[in-house]
Design an enzyme around this catalytic site. Structure first.
Site, PDB file in Angstrom:
ATOM      1  N   CYS A 106      14.932  -6.528  44.984  1.00  0.00           N
ATOM      2  CA  CYS A 106      14.516  -7.269  45.323  1.00  0.00           C
ATOM      3  C   CYS A 106      13.423  -7.331  46.015  1.00  0.00           C
ATOM      4  O   CYS A 106      11.768  -7.237  45.162  1.00  0.00           O
ATOM      5  CB  CYS A 106      15.579  -8.413  45.632  1.00  0.00           C
ATOM      6  SG  CYS A 106      15.719 -10.161  45.835  1.00  0.00           S
ATOM      7  N   HIS A 107      13.432  -7.976  47.102  1.00  0.00           N
ATOM      8  CA  HIS A 107      12.073  -8.248  48.285  1.00  0.00           C
ATOM      9  C   HIS A 107      11.616  -6.494  48.891  1.00  0.00           C
ATOM     10  O   HIS A 107      10.588  -6.926  48.999  1.00  0.00           O
ATOM     11  CB  HIS A 107      12.744  -8.549  49.510  1.00  0.00           C
ATOM     12  CG  HIS A 107      12.693 -10.215  48.750  1.00  0.00           C
ATOM     13  ND1 HIS A 107      13.102 -11.333  48.169  1.00  0.00           N
ATOM     14  CD2 HIS A 107      10.856 -10.943  48.534  1.00  0.00           C
ATOM     15  CE1 HIS A 107      13.336 -12.612  47.960  1.00  0.00           C
ATOM     16  NE2 HIS A 107      11.995 -12.126  48.921  1.00  0.00           N
TER      17      HIS A 107
END
Length: 180
Positions: A106-107
């Site tokens: 994800c991030h």
């Protein structure tokens, strides 16, 4: 095998911590929670507070030599805080220098951008990181899971919680291959 899970004191997406953790420990490996502060971390379910988890080691005391691999869970605030901490960035960079597998979802690649380890690497992430990854010299792809061996180590990345099954399976396969 001992696997480090690096998270900030607040902001990790809980499912991106717990599912890989359960996969790693379920396969017989030891997972250790590493953070920038001692005590416990506050996980989140999107923007809502979720559970807390006890920290095993801080980035100031954890030694990358003691681990076979590193997992970087996401959440928006989590990698943003990690990339501002010199010890956390140095901890991440050491896994690349030592040629050890790193998995980020994800991030989480924001921390990899800060560590300066993405030049020539192909990876995926949450779509909003595409420009950051490209500016850091990486190639961004929109795939559920991406494995890149074009560097000193194996880099496993995924886009989002919906990709967790593929991410966890690939992390476990990477750990197995590291012991073969």
């Amino acid at each position: 095998m001992q696997v480090a899970f690096l998270v900030a004191p607040e902001g990790v997406e809980q499912v991106e911590l717990t599912e890989p953790w359960e996969a790693v420990t379920g396969a017989g490996h030891t997972a250790k929670l590493v953070s920038t502060d001692s005590g416990s971390i506050q996980a989140f379910d999107h923007l809502d507070k979720a559970d807390t988890f006890p920290v095993d080691l801080t980035t100031g005391s954890a030694q990358p030599d003691d681990f076979a691999a590193l997992v970087l869970p996401g959440g928006v605030a989590n990698p943003d805080a990690l990339r501002m901490d010199e010890d956390a960035v140095a901890f991440v960079k050491a896994f690349f220098t030592q040629g050890k597998p790193v998995a980020a979802i994800c991030h989480a690649p924001w921390t990899l951008v800060e560590a300066g380890v993405l030049s020539g690497r192909t990876l995926t992430s949450w779509p909003s990181l595409r420009t950051d990854i490209t500016n850091a010299g990486g190639t961004w792809v929109d795939e559920p899971v991406q494995v890149c061996t074009d560097g000193p180590n194996t880099l496993v990345t995924s886009r989002k919680p919906d990709d967790l099954k593929a991410f966890c399976d690939t992390v476990l396969r990477t750990l197995r291959e590291g012991t073969d």
